[in-house]
Scaffold this active site. Sequence first.
Site, mmCIF file in Angstrom:
data_model
loop_
_atom_site.group_PDB
_atom_site.id
_atom_site.type_symbol
_atom_site.label_atom_id
_atom_site.label_comp_id
_atom_site.label_asym_id
_atom_site.label_seq_id
_atom_site.Cartn_x
_atom_site.Cartn_y
_atom_site.Cartn_z
ATOM 1 N N TRP A 41 52.006 36.729 43.486
ATOM 2 C CA TRP A 41 50.902 37.083 44.398
ATOM 3 C C TRP A 41 49.600 37.297 43.628
ATOM 4 O O TRP A 41 49.580 37.958 42.597
ATOM 5 C CB TRP A 41 51.263 38.375 45.123
ATOM 6 C CG TRP A 41 50.098 39.041 45.781
ATOM 7 C CD1 TRP A 41 49.193 39.880 45.184
ATOM 8 C CD2 TRP A 41 49.683 38.919 47.144
ATOM 9 N NE1 TRP A 41 48.244 40.292 46.107
ATOM 10 C CE2 TRP A 41 48.529 39.727 47.310
ATOM 11 C CE3 TRP A 41 50.190 38.214 48.248
ATOM 12 C CZ2 TRP A 41 47.865 39.849 48.528
ATOM 13 C CZ3 TRP A 41 49.522 38.341 49.463
ATOM 14 C CH2 TRP A 41 48.375 39.150 49.595
ATOM 15 N N ASN A 43 45.390 38.462 44.438
ATOM 16 C CA ASN A 43 44.272 38.673 45.363
ATOM 17 C C ASN A 43 42.954 38.675 44.614
ATOM 18 O O ASN A 43 42.664 37.649 43.971
ATOM 19 C CB ASN A 43 44.490 39.812 46.370
ATOM 20 C CG ASN A 43 44.802 41.179 45.862
ATOM 21 O OD1 ASN A 43 45.875 41.407 45.329
ATOM 22 N ND2 ASN A 43 43.907 42.113 46.031
ATOM 23 N N ASP A 44 42.163 39.711 44.662
ATOM 24 C CA ASP A 44 40.758 39.624 44.241
ATOM 25 C C ASP A 44 40.526 39.092 42.823
ATOM 26 O O ASP A 44 41.252 39.465 41.897
ATOM 27 C CB ASP A 44 40.103 41.013 44.236
ATOM 28 C CG ASP A 44 40.401 41.815 45.469
ATOM 29 O OD1 ASP A 44 40.892 41.246 46.443
ATOM 30 O OD2 ASP A 44 40.128 43.022 45.440
ATOM 31 N N TRP A 68 51.871 41.485 48.120
ATOM 32 C CA TRP A 68 51.159 42.495 47.349
ATOM 33 C C TRP A 68 52.141 43.543 46.831
ATOM 34 O O TRP A 68 53.072 43.927 47.530
ATOM 35 C CB TRP A 68 50.089 43.144 48.252
ATOM 36 C CG TRP A 68 49.143 44.014 47.507
ATOM 37 C CD1 TRP A 68 47.946 43.648 46.969
ATOM 38 C CD2 TRP A 68 49.332 45.398 47.190
ATOM 39 N NE1 TRP A 68 47.371 44.718 46.340
ATOM 40 C CE2 TRP A 68 48.206 45.808 46.459
ATOM 41 C CE3 TRP A 68 50.334 46.331 47.440
ATOM 42 C CZ2 TRP A 68 48.043 47.098 45.975
ATOM 43 C CZ3 TRP A 68 50.188 47.624 46.955
ATOM 44 C CH2 TRP A 68 49.057 48.002 46.238
ATOM 45 N N SER A 107 41.052 46.580 41.631
ATOM 46 C CA SER A 107 39.935 45.697 41.257
ATOM 47 C C SER A 107 38.837 46.370 40.449
ATOM 48 O O SER A 107 38.622 47.581 40.547
ATOM 49 C CB SER A 107 39.308 45.112 42.523
ATOM 50 O OG SER A 107 40.160 44.115 43.012
ATOM 51 N N ARG A 167 36.806 53.037 45.143
ATOM 52 C CA ARG A 167 37.334 51.988 44.257
ATOM 53 C C ARG A 167 36.366 50.839 43.955
ATOM 54 O O ARG A 167 35.285 50.754 44.485
ATOM 55 C CB ARG A 167 38.623 51.406 44.835
ATOM 56 C CG ARG A 167 38.500 50.826 46.231
ATOM 57 C CD ARG A 167 39.875 50.313 46.693
ATOM 58 N NE ARG A 167 39.850 49.853 48.070
ATOM 59 C CZ ARG A 167 40.073 50.645 49.121
ATOM 60 N NH1 ARG A 167 40.343 51.918 48.957
ATOM 61 N NH2 ARG A 167 40.009 50.152 50.354
ATOM 62 N N ASP A 168 36.866 49.946 43.075
ATOM 63 C CA ASP A 168 36.266 48.646 42.766
ATOM 64 C C ASP A 168 34.929 48.745 42.022
ATOM 65 O O ASP A 168 33.885 48.276 42.499
ATOM 66 C CB ASP A 168 36.101 47.814 44.055
ATOM 67 C CG ASP A 168 37.399 47.704 44.845
ATOM 68 O OD1 ASP A 168 38.478 47.883 44.237
ATOM 69 O OD2 ASP A 168 37.352 47.461 46.067
ATOM 70 N N GLU A 221 34.587 47.365 50.317
ATOM 71 C CA GLU A 221 35.500 46.969 49.248
ATOM 72 C C GLU A 221 34.734 46.037 48.309
ATOM 73 O O GLU A 221 33.852 45.281 48.735
ATOM 74 C CB GLU A 221 36.728 46.250 49.818
ATOM 75 C CG GLU A 221 37.633 47.196 50.607
ATOM 76 C CD GLU A 221 39.069 46.716 50.710
ATOM 77 O OE1 GLU A 221 39.275 45.599 51.221
ATOM 78 O OE2 GLU A 221 39.974 47.451 50.278
ATOM 79 N N TRP A 296 43.340 39.930 54.803
ATOM 80 C CA TRP A 296 44.228 41.098 54.883
ATOM 81 C C TRP A 296 44.774 41.277 56.295
ATOM 82 O O TRP A 296 44.180 40.800 57.263
ATOM 83 C CB TRP A 296 43.485 42.364 54.467
ATOM 84 C CG TRP A 296 43.262 42.500 52.994
ATOM 85 C CD1 TRP A 296 42.053 42.557 52.358
ATOM 86 C CD2 TRP A 296 44.248 42.611 51.964
ATOM 87 N NE1 TRP A 296 42.223 42.699 51.004
ATOM 88 C CE2 TRP A 296 43.563 42.737 50.729
ATOM 89 C CE3 TRP A 296 45.645 42.625 51.946
ATOM 90 C CZ2 TRP A 296 44.219 42.867 49.515
ATOM 91 C CZ3 TRP A 296 46.300 42.750 50.720
ATOM 92 C CH2 TRP A 296 45.597 42.870 49.530
HETATM 93 C C1 FRU Z 1 40.269 44.124 48.199
HETATM 94 C C2 FRU Z 1 41.147 45.244 47.683
HETATM 95 C C3 FRU Z 1 40.367 46.175 46.799
HETATM 96 C C4 FRU Z 1 41.425 46.790 45.931
HETATM 97 C C5 FRU Z 1 42.384 45.640 45.760
HETATM 98 C C6 FRU Z 1 43.837 46.051 45.631
HETATM 99 O O1 FRU Z 1 40.934 42.972 48.528
HETATM 100 O O2 FRU Z 1 41.703 45.945 48.782
HETATM 101 O O3 FRU Z 1 39.553 47.108 47.467
HETATM 102 O O4 FRU Z 1 40.934 47.267 44.717
HETATM 103 O O5 FRU Z 1 42.211 44.785 46.874
HETATM 104 O O6 FRU Z 1 44.636 44.982 45.256
#
Ligand code: FRU
Length: 499
Positions: A41, A43-44, A68, A107, A167-168, A221, A296
Amino acid sequence: MSKALLLENIEKAQQEIQNKKPLVSSAKMRQRYHFMAEEGWINDPNGLIFFKGKYHFFYQYNPYDTYWGAMHWGHAVSNDLLHWDYLPMALAPSETYDNDEQGGCFSGSAIEWKGRLYLFYTGTTKTQEGFVQSQCLAWSDDGINFEKYEGNPIIHAPSWIEKDNFRDPKVWSNGNMFYMVCGGKKGNFAEALLYRSTNLTDWEFVNVMFESRGEYGYMFECPDFFHIGDLDVITFSPMGLGERTVIYNVGKLNYETGKFRQIHTGEIDWGFDYYAPQSFLDGQGRRIMVAWSNAWDWMPWWKDWGPTHREGWCGSFNIPREVKLMPDYSLQFMPISELASIQYDKKIQYDVETKDELILEAGDGISGEIKLVVDLERTTASKIELFLRDNGKRAAILKLDLINEEIYLDRNQADDWNGGVTRSFLLTEGKTELDIDILLDQSSIEVFSCQYQVNHSCNVFADDSQNRNLVRVSDGKVYFKSIFTCGLHKTMDLGEVSL
Ligand code: FRU
């Protein structure tokens, strides 16, 4: 600090990748030139940077499943943003602040300082108070092996921000100072929180740089920040805004007060599969933006992440785009020019007229590019329909409604999986032509229109019999000033697979 546990967990994850590669090597739906992880998997995009002469992509990664799970940071390098070499995992969960089955290393971003590569990420763990997110730091001198800072976490959520929604971090420098923006949630309001530092380890809160009192959702995010022309841009992926998932704001950050004043706002992409974009400045001074091509479960159109889990993988990135500022303060998002290096079978025709059907031959019809310039002055039809990845029964339909100035990408009949129609305006008022650029890959369609300002990216899991692309017109004539088509070669390679 457990350096040993970090190394052990990276080693374990690498072994898992090797074990899964044979399954993925026979996959049918893998993208040909869009970035993907080796398996599992993704993602970001995280920590995007041009470091010591190479492009580095890091990414949210769960190598153990096609869904995830505990987040690692995958890592790959490239010379052209199209051909990639996978490197060992950069980060794995290993510490009290990031070691959790439902958490991990979330992230973040990267910055180079005095030859060292610094990664900023969000450590997420579940405690008695629920999930807690805090900002953390790791670094590397060779750009391959990373160690986590012993003073982590470097930033805890401020008192008014929910601990599980902080976060992020995106870090950049301005003058002698480093700055960081993080997304935060305060009740139903979203806040972009600005911090500053002189040494990357000690951070001071400056202000709430940008906020949403509902108009931009309840949580930002992956906020991103960059300078362009004489202006600044903040982008984010808002939660709770329905069909709007990637927003940009052009304006100016006052570094003294820490407040961002907006002068223009827009959508980066209207498609179903474009999320959490991050940008970086490359060696040629280009601002490059990359996003995760998926959605999502809280998004209105979400069904599941797609059928590719049967093949041992899930998720890819959208094509990297160069960001440019227009005179009216809007932004353009153009696919990187490197794509020209993988084009084959290029065909260009000028002054083409049609009142029914026109076949567009773009390579093998599965992986290619189609660029059209419609002459709006001579065209009499009220709409133009493009049937993409068509086999007579199934197709994704791109509809250009010239009367109402709207664009639709309909994937209700596109495959056995997806549904839904994306929709937005077209910027054709007062214009004499309409430009459309379409990138087709095995499992995605990206449509760019109106000088790359109005874009729609969607995943389409079409099978290989769906290899025709055509224009259909039914109520008048359409004049194309030009039609360009080509195929696009495969660049993504799994590396060694030992069966
Ligand atoms: C965005 C997110 C971020 C987070 C990450 C977790 O897609 O939800 O906010 O850090 O993915 O995988």
